[in-house]
Write an enzyme that holds these catalytic residues in place. Structure first.
Site, mmCIF file in Angstrom:
data_model
loop_
_atom_site.group_PDB
_atom_site.id
_atom_site.type_symbol
_atom_site.label_atom_id
_atom_site.label_comp_id
_atom_site.label_asym_id
_atom_site.label_seq_id
_atom_site.Cartn_x
_atom_site.Cartn_y
_atom_site.Cartn_z
ATOM 1 N N CYS A 295 62.359 -38.786 4.421
ATOM 2 C CA CYS A 295 61.304 -38.223 3.570
ATOM 3 C C CYS A 295 61.854 -37.330 2.459
ATOM 4 C CB CYS A 295 60.327 -37.397 4.405
ATOM 5 S SG CYS A 295 59.477 -38.312 5.688
ATOM 6 N N ILE A 296 63.002 -36.706 2.668
ATOM 7 C CA ILE A 296 63.495 -35.717 1.693
ATOM 8 C C ILE A 296 64.584 -36.288 0.791
ATOM 9 C CG2 ILE A 296 62.956 -33.868 3.318
ATOM 10 C CD1 ILE A 296 65.980 -33.425 3.677
#
Length: 329
Positions: free
Chosen positions: A322-323
């Protein structure tokens, strides 16, 4: 034709979001920074990634630069974002180095933070990439692919994203923007996942026509039925050439709760495929994590499988995939 390379294709660089906002992370700021630092150092190992660490606040720059002063292939980039979820706010690069930018509305209006809607433009500018904007909402965590096949869950058609979309409309949009030859649709995402069911927590391509999907770990896994439904659906699907999708079941982390005993959407599926490595998030159960890593080692024999803790990052709603966002070579 637009082609988006599969994540296991070589990368020119890997973008990573740096936890920068104490008002959002509160007591978890320093633990989240420690987990992201471990991720960055693993990515920046010999023969792996050129890491571009996007810092979202001027006051966090000096600390980020000091932490990575000893790592030659980490570039600290001064940027602005609401938070670190670059997979969803950043661009999706195609094989020609073009950055595809999509509209972003804070996961359906749940978390609308200043600057998140400009992240794709910032990353494209720093990468000196041509930018192609698309006039619809799409988060990178909602899609996964093995180059010719893409597999988003229902979030792209959620009324809080693209209100007038159905699966046919979405398929046409994905074909035009990302070169999708065939779209495979999955249903429910993980329990308490604020993204409305991003596929990078549920099912991931690990080879052409091969999809990893969790199997419940322990008797209290809140997502057991979701995992089994996804596996059944995938096993009944075919790819763009008519070949059956093969499903690899990987142990989930089981039941994971926060300090208030609320179920959090922990997933080994949020692994990150890097040059020379696969980084796997772990959540405190070493046995479950070890089995997940062993399964991934079978399909990535040429990459080092690296388990790293991600509980503090998860407190913000996601994990390693996600990052991050890759720039294809």
């Amino acid at each position: 034709m637009t082609v988006i390379p599969a994540e296991w294709s070589p990368h020119r660089a890997m973008w990573v979001g740096w936890p920068s906002h104490g008002e959002l992370w509160e007591d978890n700021l320093e633990p989240a920074q420690a987990e992201v630092e471990a991720l960055v150092r693993a990515l920046a190992g010999p023969g792996r990634e050129q890491v571009r660490l996007l810092v979202g606040k001027a006051g966090a720059l000096d600390d980020a630069r000091a932490r990575f002063a000893d790592v030659a292939n980490v570039e600290v980039v001064d940027g602005r974002f609401g938070d670190i979820w670059l997979r969803d706010t950043g661009p999706i690069f195609n094989a020609d180095g073009v950055a595809n930018a999509f509209e972003f509305n804070g996961w359906g209006g749940k978390y609308e933070l200043e600057h998140d809607d400009t992240v794709a433009v910032q990353i494209a500018a720093h990468a000196r990439a041509a930018l192609t904007p698309h006039a619809f909402i799409l988060e990178g965590g909602a899609v996964d692919h093995d180059a010719p096949v893409r597999s988003p869950p229902a979030s792209a058609c959620n009324p809080n994203r693209n209100a007038d979309w159905d699966e046919a409309t979405a398929g046409t949009a994905l074909a035009g923007a990302l070169g999708a030859r065939k779209v495979l649709w999955l249903g429910d995402g993980l329990f308490n996942d604020h993204t409305d069911g991003h596929v990078d927590n549920l099912a991931r391509f690990v080879a052409p026509g091969v999809v990893a999907c969790p199997v419940a770990w322990g008797t209290k896994d809140p997502n057991a039925d979701v995992y089994d439904a996804a596996a059944r659906d995938l096993a009944a699907m075919t790819d763009a050439d008519g070949n059956a999708i093969r499903v690899l079941r990987i142990p989930s982390p089981g039941l994971v709760v926060d300090e208030d005993e609320k179920v959090v959407p922990a997933s080994h599926m949020n692994f990150l495929i890097a040059n020379g490595a696969v980084i796997v998030p772990t959540y405190g159960d070493d046995t479950a994590a070890g089995l997940a890593c062993k399964a991934l080692a079978e399909v990535f024999p040429d990459r080092e499988i690296i388990p790293l803790p991600s509980l503090a990052i998860l407190s913000g709603g996601g994990s390693f995939h996600c990052i991050t966002q890759q720039e294809p070579a």
